[in-house]
Design a protein around this motif. Sequence first.
Motif, PDB file in Angstrom:
ATOM      1  N   LYS B 270      17.691   7.821 -34.054  1.00  0.00           N
ATOM      2  CA  LYS B 270      18.957   8.176 -34.895  1.00  0.00           C
ATOM      3  C   LYS B 270      18.916   9.901 -35.120  1.00  0.00           C
ATOM      4  CE  LYS B 270      19.294   4.020 -36.891  1.00  0.00           C
ATOM      5  NZ  LYS B 270      18.321   3.086 -36.127  1.00  0.00           N
ATOM      6  N   LYS B 271      18.681  10.388 -33.954  1.00  0.00           N
ATOM      7  CA  LYS B 271      18.966  11.891 -33.779  1.00  0.00           C
ATOM      8  C   LYS B 271      19.574  12.354 -32.839  1.00  0.00           C
ATOM      9  CE  LYS B 271      14.543  13.443 -34.531  1.00  0.00           C
ATOM     10  NZ  LYS B 271      13.548  13.822 -34.670  1.00  0.00           N
ATOM     11  N   ASP B 272      20.173  13.235 -32.657  1.00  0.00           N
ATOM     12  CA  ASP B 272      20.835  14.147 -31.307  1.00  0.00           C
ATOM     13  C   ASP B 272      19.704  14.462 -30.594  1.00  0.00           C
ATOM     14  OD1 ASP B 272      23.368  13.513 -31.590  1.00  0.00           O
ATOM     15  OD2 ASP B 272      23.870  15.250 -32.786  1.00  0.00           O
ATOM     16  N   LEU B 273      19.873  14.249 -29.093  1.00  0.00           N
ATOM     17  CA  LEU B 273      18.904  14.724 -28.154  1.00  0.00           C
ATOM     18  C   LEU B 273      19.096  16.205 -27.956  1.00  0.00           C
ATOM     19  CD1 LEU B 273      18.918  11.493 -26.229  1.00  0.00           C
ATOM     20  CD2 LEU B 273      17.144  12.255 -27.613  1.00  0.00           C
ATOM     21  N   PRO B 274      17.932  17.070 -27.672  1.00  0.00           N
ATOM     22  CA  PRO B 274      18.030  18.361 -27.423  1.00  0.00           C
ATOM     23  C   PRO B 274      18.738  18.590 -25.932  1.00  0.00           C
ATOM     24  CG  PRO B 274      15.752  17.621 -26.933  1.00  0.00           C
ATOM     25  CD  PRO B 274      16.445  16.513 -27.787  1.00  0.00           C
ATOM     26  N   GLU B 275      19.448  20.018 -25.901  1.00  0.00           N
ATOM     27  CA  GLU B 275      20.147  20.215 -24.650  1.00  0.00           C
ATOM     28  C   GLU B 275      19.126  20.063 -23.516  1.00  0.00           C
ATOM     29  OE1 GLU B 275      23.489  21.307 -25.031  1.00  0.00           O
ATOM     30  OE2 GLU B 275      23.436  21.412 -22.875  1.00  0.00           O
ATOM     31  N   GLY B 276      19.782  19.675 -22.299  1.00  0.00           N
ATOM     32  CA  GLY B 276      18.747  19.471 -21.176  1.00  0.00           C
ATOM     33  C   GLY B 276      17.824  18.478 -21.065  1.00  0.00           C
ATOM     34  N   PHE B 277      17.972  17.457 -22.269  1.00  0.00           N
ATOM     35  CA  PHE B 277      16.832  16.447 -22.236  1.00  0.00           C
ATOM     36  C   PHE B 277      16.875  15.431 -21.149  1.00  0.00           C
ATOM     37  CE2 PHE B 277      15.859  11.955 -24.190  1.00  0.00           C
ATOM     38  CZ  PHE B 277      14.429  12.476 -24.269  1.00  0.00           C
TER      39      PHE B 277
END
Lengths: 323, 311
Positions: B270-277
Motif C-alpha cells: 500500500k505504498k508507491d514504488l520508487p522510480e526505476g523499481f
Amino acid sequence: MPQYPNRQFLDFEQPIRELYEQIDQTKKMAEKNTKIDYSSNIQQLEDLIVEKRKEITANLTPWQRVQLSRHPDRPYTMKYIEKMTTGFVELHGDRNVRDDKAMLGGFAQIDGHTVMIVGQQKGINTKMRQQRNFGMANPEGYRKALRLMKLAEKFNKPVITLIDTPGAFPGQEAEERGQGEAIARNIYEMIRLKVPVICVIIGEGASGGALGIGVGDRVLMMENTWYTVISPENCSAILWRSWEKKEVAAQQLRLTSTDMKGFGLVDEIVPEPSGGAHWNYTEAAAYLKDSIVKALNELKNISPEDRVNQRIEKFGRMGFWNE
Amino acid sequence: MKKEEDFDSNLSGEEESSDNPVGAANAEAREKWYRRFRKGITTATAEKKETPEGLWSKCPECNYICTTTELKENLFVCPKCNYHHRIGSEEYYEILFDNGEYISLFDNITSRDFLGFTDLKPYQKRLDDIHAKTDLKDSMRVAVGKIDGEEMVIACMDFEFIGGSLGSVMGEKFSRAVDYAIQHKLPYMVISKSGGARMMESAFSLMQLAKTSGKLSQLSDAGLPYISMLTDPTFGGISASFGMLGDLNIAEPGALIGFAGPRVIKETIKKDLPEGFQRSEFLLEHGFLDFIIDRKLLKQRLKHLIVLFRD
C-alpha cells in the motif's frame, strides 16, 4: 488444539457447531435435572460429531478443500515438530540480512534418525501471524532454509521440509534482496542435495513460495491441502479478471492432493483425522510421522549419486505436450 | 512518463482491451454538436484506399516517430532515446546469428490441453487461435547457430505467445536444448521475456521450475557456460528459476524484471514504488546482474565471452 467453545468453524462445518451446541444444552439440562442420566444422549451426540466430520470431508469441493487447508485451528509446522520429533534445536538466521520468522528450521530426531527440519510457520494469533508474516517468507527466509539444508548435507543428515505458505512475500524489500534469485537458488541446490530430501505440503502449497523448499526425492501431500502454480484467488483475478471466480479457479486448477497424486506430481497422500488435521493434532502428526519414517528408510539405501539422478529424472518427466 | 503496464494480463492471453464505456460516454457528449448524417462507412470496399500496415513506428518511451525500416536497421532500438523495443525470437536470431543463419531445434513440440482447462476461453481454443494468427508453435524457440563464428545454442521466448508463459513445452524444449548443448559441447544462452508460469497448465507449469533447474545442474557438471539474458519483461516463474541461475545474468537496458509484479507489490505494501523499481539498472545496483548490455553490442560481447570461457 482448541476445545469447544474456542474452536472455529468454517461455513460448511456449521452442522458440527450445532451438535456441539446441543451437547452444551444437554449438559446444562443434566446440571438442572440431576435425577436423569443424560450421559447416553451426550455420547450419542459426540458419536454424531465424528460421523459428521467424516461426512463433511467426504464430499468437499476443491475450494472447500482450500478453505480447510487454511483452517485457523489447523496445526502448523512447529506443532508437527513438537508432536513428531524429539530434541529439536531451532537454528536461526541466514548469516546475511536477518532471521526470517516466516521460515523456521533446526535439527531434530525422528524415530532414531537425526534430521534437519525446515518449514514455513504461520502464527497462531493476530500478533504472531504478523510476526510470522502469515507464512510468507522473504528472500532471507529461503536463504536461511538453504543454509540449514547445506548444513545437513555436510553432516550427512536427511532433510525434511514442511510446506505451508500462501506464497513468497511480494514486497519491495523482497524484490530488492532478490526474491526470485533466492527461490531459484533453493530449487537448484535442492535438486542436487546429496542427502535424502522429503517434502510435505501440510497446508497451503502456493507456487514458487512452496517449491522454494519443495524439491525432494519424495513429495508428500497431506489429505486436505492444495498445491499449484497460483492461489485460486489470484488465478481468478488474472484469468477471469474478477475476484469472484475463486471456486471455479480452484476446480480448474486441479489443486487437491487427489488430483496431484493422480498426475504423478506428488508421490503420496498422507491421511488426516476425519474432518481434517485440526480435529486431532496428535493423530495428524502420527500419520505424518509414519509416512516420513517410511520414506526415510526407503531412501537411505540408495546411493547419493543415484538419489540425485533419480530426483532430476523425476522432475524431468513432468509435463505434457504433443510431438 | 510511460503508462504503467499490467503485464499479468498478458498471461491470460487476451489482446489489450481499450474498451472504456465511461470515457466513450464523455466523448460522445463532447462531440454531440458534430454528428455525421449517415452512420457507418459509406465508401465501397472497391474504392478503399490502401495504406501499408506498420509503415511508421512510434517509441512508447519518448514518442519519437521513425519508419519501421529505420527502426529495424537500428535493431529495434529507438534512435533517439535508446529504448529497446520488445522483439521476438525471429528478430533476436536475425540479430545474433551470422548472416541470420541458424537451425531451429525441437520445433515439433507443441502444447496440449491435458487438464481441459477453461477460464474465459478453453485453453485449447486459445492455443488454436494463436496458431491461426502467428507462425509460432509455442512461447519458446530453440536454435543453434554461429555468433561471429562461435557456435552456440540459444533458446528465446516469444512474449506474443500467451505472454511468453512457462509451460510444459518450454520446460521440455529447455531441457532438450541443454541436452543438445552437452552433446555438442556448446555454450547455452536463454533470452527471457515472460510474465511467468502458464496458469492453464496449473501445477505442471510450476514443476517446470524444478525440471529446468535439474537440467542446468547437468549443464554445470558438463562445465559448459550458461548465460541468462533478461529482457523486458521477465517475471514470476522465470526469475524464480533459470532466469536468475545464469553463470552470467545479463539484461537489456530498462527491462522490467522481478519476482512479483509491481501491481501486486503495490497492493500488498500500500505504498508507491520508487522510480526505476525492478528495472535492469535497479537489479544491477542490487547485485543481481553481471552487466547491462545494449542490443547493438550484444553479439560482439557474446563472442568475447564465449572465447573467455573457453580459452
